[in-house]
Enzyme design. Structure first.
Site, PDB file in Angstrom:
ATOM      1  NE  ARG A  95      -2.822  -3.706  -1.099  1.00 34.60           N
ATOM      2  CZ  ARG A  95      -2.336  -4.548  -0.183  1.00 34.60           C
ATOM      3  NH1 ARG A  95      -1.033  -4.742  -0.098  1.00 34.60           N
ATOM      4  NH2 ARG A  95      -3.148  -5.202   0.638  1.00 34.60           N
TER       5      ARG A  95
ATOM      6  CG  HIS B 230      -5.693  -9.040   1.945  1.00 34.84           C
ATOM      7  ND1 HIS B 230      -5.947  -9.532   0.680  1.00 34.84           N
ATOM      8  CD2 HIS B 230      -5.620  -7.688   1.810  1.00 34.84           C
ATOM      9  CE1 HIS B 230      -6.004  -8.521  -0.186  1.00 34.84           C
ATOM     10  NE2 HIS B 230      -5.810  -7.402   0.482  1.00 34.84           N
TER      11      HIS B 230
ATOM     12  CE1 TYR C  29      -6.373  -7.603  -6.387  1.00 35.51           C
ATOM     13  CE2 TYR C  29      -6.316  -8.611  -4.211  1.00 35.51           C
ATOM     14  CZ  TYR C  29      -6.230  -7.503  -5.027  1.00 35.51           C
ATOM     15  OH  TYR C  29      -6.010  -6.269  -4.468  1.00 35.51           O
TER      16      TYR C  29
ATOM     17  NE  ARG D 154      -3.449  -2.289   2.894  1.00 32.81           N
ATOM     18  CZ  ARG D 154      -3.133  -3.390   3.549  1.00 32.81           C
ATOM     19  NH1 ARG D 154      -1.924  -3.516   4.090  1.00 32.81           N
ATOM     20  NH2 ARG D 154      -4.004  -4.379   3.675  1.00 32.81           N
TER      21      ARG D 154
ATOM     22  CE  LYS E 263      -6.137  -1.126   5.216  1.00 31.78           C
ATOM     23  NZ  LYS E 263      -7.473  -1.424   4.633  1.00 31.78           N
TER      24      LYS E 263
ATOM     25  CG  HIS F 120      -4.825   0.885  -3.567  1.00 34.91           C
ATOM     26  ND1 HIS F 120      -4.055   0.604  -2.449  1.00 34.91           N
ATOM     27  CD2 HIS F 120      -5.873   0.027  -3.515  1.00 34.91           C
ATOM     28  CE1 HIS F 120      -4.618  -0.371  -1.758  1.00 34.91           C
ATOM     29  NE2 HIS F 120      -5.715  -0.748  -2.384  1.00 34.91           N
TER      30      HIS F 120
END
Length: 323
Positions: free
Chosen positions: A271, A294, A303, A177, A200, A268
């Site tokens: 990515r 994730h 994806y 990111r 994150k 983004h």
């Protein structure tokens, strides 16, 4: 309102208030503080939750009449909660924003029940509006290479060109990111085969570095006019401070306009391209989940749909019986 968590006030004339007697604003403040300290939600999420809950407090004050305290939460009905969402919908909020409001409310009420003993059974009936999940659009490898070249060529100085190329290659070559790339510090130097990335909720993962990416970063490091040591930012702005993500976004925006790329070609999207292209070449979903950072496999599974959609597009464009 303040951007970050706000302390709640549990005292009145020096005496502690019970959670049931505490104003809703104080409970909201302590929920945001908890969400920042314990759940490690981002500043942006905390800001969004805070704005939603402040509006909810204002709504209840009018809807119920007078100051709202924790004890009033148990009296709320599903109709009360839906009335708030109807108000927000009337203000022009789209489904994604309404879904975020529902998430903020559910998170707050779950915290209030668990930590303060304030139950609101009606919250279980609140559902987020359904919304179609848009598939991320990948940028082709050829366009990625050209995009890096165009952004670099537009830079005012050689070290800025090297910096921009290194950042964009990190996004595409390592699937970072933009915030993750720009939060890297000089402590990552000297570079090895992998790099530690903090994503994150402050979770750290190890991401492999392709030789081309490593070379691009070291080219930037050699040309950068500022000392890169310790915990200082790895990627610097023109005055030596941390590189702002807006600078990267504006550079990509100008480049994609010059190339005639769609507006979806953002930093983004690089990515997304990383993930899509790896999956197309046989990458395992679990491994891809680790690389992307994730928390849930369901976030990575999108994806598979991207790859299938691209295959259908190729079939429709090339197959003689597609018409």
């Amino acid at each position: 309102m303040p951007i970050g968590p706000r302390p709640g006030n549990r005292f009145c004339d020096g005496n502690p208030l019970s959670a049931a007697a505490e104003p809703l604003a104080g409970l909201i403040g302590r929920f945001l503080a908890y969400s920042g300290d314990q759940r490690r939600l981002s500043v942006h999420t905390l800001r969004a939750y805070g704005l939603t809950l402040d509006r909810f407090d204002d709504f209840l004050s009018t809807h119920l009449g007078g100051l709202v305290t924790g004890g009033r939460l148990a009296t709320l009905t599903a109709a009360d909660l839906r009335a708030f969402l109807a108000l927000r919908r009337g203000e022009g909020l789209a489904a994604p924003s309404l879904a975020r409001d529902v998430s903020a409310l559910k998170g707050f009420f779950a915290w209030a029940r668990r930590n303060e003993g304030l139950a609101c059974d009606a919250i279980a009936a609140l559902k987020a509006p359904k919304q179609p999940r848009r598939l991320p659009r990948a940028v082709t490898p050829a366009d990625v290479r050209q995009l890096v070249d165009v952004v670099s060529d537009a830079a005012a100085q050689p070290w800025l060109a090297a910096r921009d190329a290194a950042v964009l290659l990190l996004l595409y070559g390592a699937g970072l990111r933009i915030g993750e790339a720009l939060s890297l510090t000089a402590a990552a130097l000297p570079l090895g085969d992998v790099i530690a990335v903090t994503g994150k909720r402050a979770k750290t993962r190890q991401v492999p570095l392709l030789p081309q990416v490593r070379i691009a970063i070291m080219d930037y490091v050699e040309k950068c006019p500022f000392e890169l040591v310790g915990d200082g930012p790895l990627f610097r702005g023109v005055k030596g401070g941390a590189l702002d993500p807006g600078t990267v976004r504006r550079a990509v925006q100008a480049a994609r306009a010059a190339m005639g790329l769609a507006a979806s070609a953002t930093p983004h999207a690089l990515r997304h391209s990383f993930a899509t292209h790896l999956l197309a070449r046989g990458a395992d979903l679990r491994q891809l989940q680790e690389l992307l950072g994730h928390a849930s496999l369901s976030s990575t599974q999108i994806y598979t749909k991207v790859d299938a959609a691209q295959l259908l597009d190729a079939w429709a464009a090339a197959h003689p019986r597609a018409e």
